[in-house]
Design a protein around this motif. Structure first.
Motif, mmCIF file in Angstrom:
data_model
loop_
_atom_site.group_PDB
_atom_site.id
_atom_site.type_symbol
_atom_site.label_atom_id
_atom_site.label_comp_id
_atom_site.label_asym_id
_atom_site.label_seq_id
_atom_site.Cartn_x
_atom_site.Cartn_y
_atom_site.Cartn_z
ATOM 1 N N ARG A 103 0.950 -0.987 0.067
ATOM 2 C CA ARG A 103 -0.018 -0.129 0.012
ATOM 3 C C ARG A 103 0.822 1.213 0.015
ATOM 4 O O ARG A 103 2.035 0.993 0.005
ATOM 5 C CB ARG A 103 -0.916 0.055 1.326
ATOM 6 N N TYR A 130 7.929 9.382 10.846
ATOM 7 C CA TYR A 130 6.882 9.244 10.129
ATOM 8 C C TYR A 130 7.131 9.212 8.652
ATOM 9 O O TYR A 130 8.010 9.900 8.150
ATOM 10 C CB TYR A 130 6.081 10.692 10.429
ATOM 11 N N TRP A 131 6.437 8.649 7.872
ATOM 12 C CA TRP A 131 6.709 8.314 6.303
ATOM 13 C C TRP A 131 6.524 9.688 5.635
ATOM 14 O O TRP A 131 7.442 10.041 4.809
ATOM 15 C CB TRP A 131 5.576 7.466 5.654
ATOM 16 N N PHE A 158 2.284 4.536 1.972
ATOM 17 C CA PHE A 158 2.353 4.435 3.491
ATOM 18 C C PHE A 158 2.411 5.874 4.041
ATOM 19 O O PHE A 158 2.790 6.108 5.118
ATOM 20 C CB PHE A 158 3.847 3.849 3.979
ATOM 21 N N SER A 159 1.808 6.742 3.239
ATOM 22 C CA SER A 159 1.586 8.081 3.522
ATOM 23 C C SER A 159 0.800 8.086 4.900
ATOM 24 O O SER A 159 -0.345 7.173 4.690
ATOM 25 C CB SER A 159 0.838 8.771 2.472
ATOM 26 N N GLY A 160 1.085 8.689 6.045
ATOM 27 C CA GLY A 160 0.350 8.365 7.091
ATOM 28 C C GLY A 160 0.694 7.628 8.064
ATOM 29 O O GLY A 160 0.034 7.334 9.223
ATOM 30 N N TYR A 161 1.671 6.949 7.709
ATOM 31 C CA TYR A 161 2.188 5.710 8.608
ATOM 32 C C TYR A 161 3.322 6.191 9.664
ATOM 33 O O TYR A 161 4.146 7.083 9.041
ATOM 34 C CB TYR A 161 2.491 4.519 7.531
ATOM 35 N N TYR A 198 1.399 -1.505 17.407
ATOM 36 C CA TYR A 198 1.709 -1.504 15.891
ATOM 37 C C TYR A 198 0.880 -2.753 15.178
ATOM 38 O O TYR A 198 1.036 -3.822 15.638
ATOM 39 C CB TYR A 198 3.391 -1.712 15.712
ATOM 40 N N ASP A 199 0.508 -2.472 13.910
ATOM 41 C CA ASP A 199 -0.348 -3.572 13.201
ATOM 42 C C ASP A 199 0.502 -4.456 12.254
ATOM 43 O O ASP A 199 -0.074 -5.399 12.239
ATOM 44 C CB ASP A 199 -1.504 -2.505 12.333
ATOM 45 N N ARG A 257 2.284 1.343 11.657
ATOM 46 C CA ARG A 257 1.011 1.740 12.158
ATOM 47 C C ARG A 257 0.524 2.987 11.565
ATOM 48 O O ARG A 257 1.369 3.921 11.261
ATOM 49 C CB ARG A 257 0.961 1.720 13.607
ATOM 50 N N THR A 258 -0.602 3.260 11.455
ATOM 51 C CA THR A 258 -1.152 4.484 11.065
ATOM 52 C C THR A 258 -1.206 5.197 12.188
ATOM 53 O O THR A 258 -1.369 4.913 13.325
ATOM 54 C CB THR A 258 -2.860 4.246 10.475
ATOM 55 N N GLY A 259 -1.189 6.766 12.061
ATOM 56 C CA GLY A 259 -1.226 7.623 13.030
ATOM 57 C C GLY A 259 -0.036 7.983 13.602
ATOM 58 O O GLY A 259 1.136 7.843 12.952
#
Length: 123
Positions: free
Chosen positions: A27, A52-53, A29-32, A110-111, A99-101
């Motif tokens: 995907r 942050y990405w 990774f903006s925002g990750y 972390y996801d 992870r997002t955010g």
């Protein structure tokens, strides 16, 4: 589906350097937030570094501050961990996580995780 693949681990003498890579796919990774953790034998997983990405700012655990540098190369979807002045106590399996955010120093939030890469520092 997010996939993270670490590479670059190995055996190095104390005082030496290694660069770990984390190739991210699946995907945008903006925002990750991307992070490195490590787990030494018999110990809990420990936060090493994060970024942050899509923005500047890097964060480090106290035990690696000034010796390790986290960075990213967007064109390759890869996050790096440059490790200098390595010590025997840096010996561990190193994991890449996403992870997002917001970034976190807790591994519980972390996801996505890579499979890990072993780093061994001899004295």
């Amino acid at each position: 589906q997010v996939q993270l693949a670490e590479s670059g681990g190995g055996l190095v003498q104390a005082g030496g350097s290694l660069r770990l890579s984390c190739a991210a796919s699946g995907r945008t990774f903006s925002g990750y937030a991307m992070a490195w953790f490590r787990r030494a034998p018999g110990k809990e997983r420990e936060f090493v570094a994060a970024l942050y990405w899509s923005s500047t700012g890097t964060y480090y655990g106290d035990s690696v501050k000034g010796r390790f540098t986290i960075s990213r190369e967007s064109a390759k979807n890869t996050v790096y961990l440059q490790m200098n002045s390595l010590k025997p106590e840096d010996t561990a399996v190193y994991y890449c996580a996403a992870r997002t955010g917001w970034y976190s120093r807790s591994d519980q939030v972390y996801d996505h995780w890579g499979q890990g890469t072993q780093v061994t520092v001899s004295s």
